[in-house]
Design an enzyme around this catalytic site. Sequence first.
Site, PDB file in Angstrom:
ATOM      1  CE  LYS A   1      -3.976   1.939   2.592  1.00  0.00           C
ATOM      2  NZ  LYS A   1      -4.780   1.793   3.828  1.00  0.00           N
TER       3      LYS A   1
ATOM      4  CB  SER B   1      -8.045   3.919   2.944  1.00  0.00           C
ATOM      5  OG  SER B   1      -7.164   3.211   3.807  1.00  0.00           O
TER       6      SER B   1
ATOM      7  CB  SER C   1      -8.225   0.957   5.745  1.00  0.00           C
ATOM      8  OG  SER C   1      -8.915   2.172   5.853  1.00  0.00           O
TER       9      SER C   1
END
Lengths: 497, 509, 99
Positions: free
Chosen positions: B80, B155, B179
């Site tokens: 990420k 997210s 997330s």
Amino acid sequence: MSETLVPFDEVLEAYDPAMGLEVHVELNTASKMFCGCPTEFGAEPNTQVCPTCLGLPGAMPVVNRRAVESAIRIGLALNCEIAEWCRFARKNYFYPDMPKNFQTSQYDEPICFEGHMDVEVDGETFRVEIERAHMEEDTGKSLHVGGATGRIHGADHSLVDYNRAGIPLIEIVTKPILGAGAKAPEVARAYVAQLRDLIVALGVSDARMDQGSIRADVNLSLSPKGSGTLGTRTETKNVNSLRSVERAVRFEMSRHAAVLGRGEAILQETRHWHEDTGVTTSGREKSDAEDYRYFPEPDLVPVAPSREWVEELRATLPENPTARRARLQAAWGFSDLEMRDTVGAGALDVIEQTIAAGTSPQAARKWWLGELARRANEQGVDVPDLAVTPADVARVQALVDEGSLNDKLARQVFDGLLAGEGSPDEVVAARGLAIVSDEGALSAAVDAAIAAHPDVADKIRDGKVAAAGALIGAVMKEMRGQADAGRVRELILEKLQ
Amino acid sequence: MGDWLRSTAAELADALAAGETTSVEVTRAYLDRIAAVDPAVHAFLHVDADGALAQAAASDERRAAGTLLSPLDGVPIAVKDVLTTAGLPTTCGSRILEGWVPPYDATVVRRLREAGLPILGKTNMDEFAMGSSTEHSAYGPTHNPWDLDRIPGGSGGGSAAAVAAFEAPLAIGTDTGGSIRQPGAVTGTVGVKPTYGGVSRYGLVALANSLDQAGPVTRTVLDAALLHEVIGGHDPLDSTSIDQPLPALVEAARQGATGDLSGLRIGVVTELSATGGQGGWQSGVMSRFQESVDLLVEAGAEVVEVSCPTFVHALATYYLILPAEASSNLAKFDAMRYGLRVWPEEGASAEDVMRATRDAGFGDEVKRRIILGTYALSSGYYDAYYGQAQKVRTLIARDFDAAFEKADVLVSPTAPTTAFRLGEKLDDPIAMYLNDLATIPANLAGVPGISVPSGLADEDGLPTGFQVLAPALADDRLYRVGAALEAALTARWGGPLLDRAPALEGGAA
Amino acid sequence: MPEISRDEVAHLATLARIDLSDDELDHLAPQLSVILESVASITGVAGDDVAPTSHALPLTNVFREDVVTPCLTPEQALSGAPEVEEQRFSVPRILGEEQ
């Protein structure tokens, strides 16, 4: 921009001053407060930075154990309570020299609180109450480019070096100091001076005001005499010498009185001290825009010093400087003036060590504050930094005491010591500085001097003993100083009376 | 070649060990897959083909020399874009960090490198991890591989979509309020939020420091355990890191996969379901949830109802704490030291440049939360908002403590709904925030959680997730229960859920 | 719970150093009011006797020893800087005074 001022004496007729002092002490830890970067002064720009002290995204702080220990030791030396549990907090404000745009500091949970220090001014003792001492980090340094003066105003851009960012600071905050009256400026100075001595004795900081490792902010307000209230205060930033602390208080008292005298209100603001002109000028207004939005630093865990740890640290404290001075003065029989000169020259330690090596207190004081202070002054160094040790001084005085040297020869031994010619005995041997004690040679030199100066000899025969000095001088010159002046005098008087 | 794409990380590790393939071959297969399908999915913000292949070649050399670094040596991974990677851009999905290349690795990234996992690239995310749909990325949304018109969750939608679309066998996510888990639920993948402090946050660009936690994003529970053991454990650079060894996670996953849960007490949290909770719970989500509970009972578990009354305040608590911490964390993005610099006019002051840059560089959701956080921390409001929220956290933690006295693990649906359509909730922050209803309590209390695929909702045929929560430090329970459920469901479906995802244009898989 | 006014949002934007446009201010104020209204529910939920939690796990006294570790090189430190001069970060002119 000249300010109308009220003469100091008149200020005191109408007002009582209240002061508050905030002193920032930069610790001399090897690494920074929250990362392992070194803390050396004067390194090339941006060579002592890492993701943490540069505030790079993702980086995190870890507390330096030694910085916490230094904070606790400072607190203990200031008679503070040590928190059983406290946290770091974020003080949020934007400024280019602050990498994260928040300062990691302590807010409502300082590690040290509720202490005091007794400050002496002209034999009178003032108790300065300490509100708190807390840990925080320093900011980077900006260089303002393009302006005529190198100051912020008029510069078209600035260059930032973050080497200083993250160096540990201890901020020591007093409670309002009331009741100092006319002595307020001296009390402020004496407080900072004594605090500096304490920091030096603790060994936690370089304590160099000129390099900014101790920085004082001076809060001052006036209230109508006898009213018992507190007036609006100003905060004068970065006062960087003891003399300036005193001058800044004096100046602000006179300025406040002038403003109040005109019927105007004091603006609560930050002011800047100008060392060159001896005045303060307006800085930033303290307004509601100054909302630091403190909250506990979520990247750090609480500091909870165990009582055992605190006691271990207490055991490492040096003797309180005030108490130590009183003890030494009594033991040495120094007058107040002699003691003040000793402390002022920074010679307390070397004199103590010289006495410990067997020298009498007065002799030790005489050398260190006389001849050696003069040499230090010539060289532009502090007395303790001369290339002469307390042991050297003790040996030289021992040679004087046993009659092998006189003061004049002793001064020549110091020449040799400062020139790196070895130990006192080596210098005496190499330079041939021992006193001549051959009575025959002395007697012959005295006879020669009497013969050369018949008019002086006649005066002495007539009872004007004071004239002997001229003959002694002649003999000493003949003997190139290597004679005992007292014995020469005896011989002259024997021969002429 | 296609087989390797569908293999689990554990299978890849076995195949590499057996000499059936090489890290270079596997890594190249994934890079090809990314090239084929990512134009449609947009899971990646940056692909490091050369770097990944070089790391794969190095892994193959280690294998030949017999000096392997870890069981996952040679298995590629996606990271990420909120974790710093030395030499690779790290943008956090924000314009303000466009093109920023950090000079250092996050601890999680360093551990991946030290374990020999080639890094394929950086995955898309909501800007600074603020969002539940990945639509708040400044670089455009990620699309759900199950239906490209729908959100992949957020997210960490990029990491979940990358794994779901077979663009990576493994990925790293971060979970502040869900997330990792919520994207896992809506993409039919596995996501684990470890115990707070279980995985280092050093190098994780902070959203809300007291809530953030990095963790595995995978296709199977065992893979998550393998990855968790690589990235987890104490880190002296993170003061909040737990200084204890990790529990035996892989072992727990293997044990759970045998399907025996006898003696285990499972607590169904009343407040995290359609019966006792807030928000709109989709009926298909609830029926898949009930089905999974029934399967766990068949495996020998005992079910108890538990109530956590203060959980109803979790969302409000979260939306006070998060913006407050974020507003301070994001202050460092000021155009002075790195990132975007916008001059509003020639000769502007530093302050003007900061203001203009932050206006241009931050998206709407980030600005919204910065302003909200600034408000919550302002003098006069601190006690009423941030201070009060920190106290409610204590109550939520107490509810967990009480619940864990009655049950070994707690369970709920991971998210109240399946993936919604892109754009559907973009200008309705509250509706968006409700997605995280079931996942937020774990972050507030610091306890670990996992989301495991539980099937497809009847009404829309989209994936649903089953959440398991365990007490702090008992992450192994997640893997035991998760693996047991996964085994039972896979047996019932006759294969992994992802086999039922539609084929993507450009991809052979 | 107080409504949050447009002026208040403007003040907060100043504190947060974000140059919000008039449109943004118009849009944000009502949105923030709605959010604040929905979070207002926690007022009074926890009494004075409840201690705040700032860490999920109660750790204390996490320290590092006072040991120097390697720094970034100046090139690394300055690698992301918008402008560099004399091995320093070049920043626009600074208006306010130092803290």
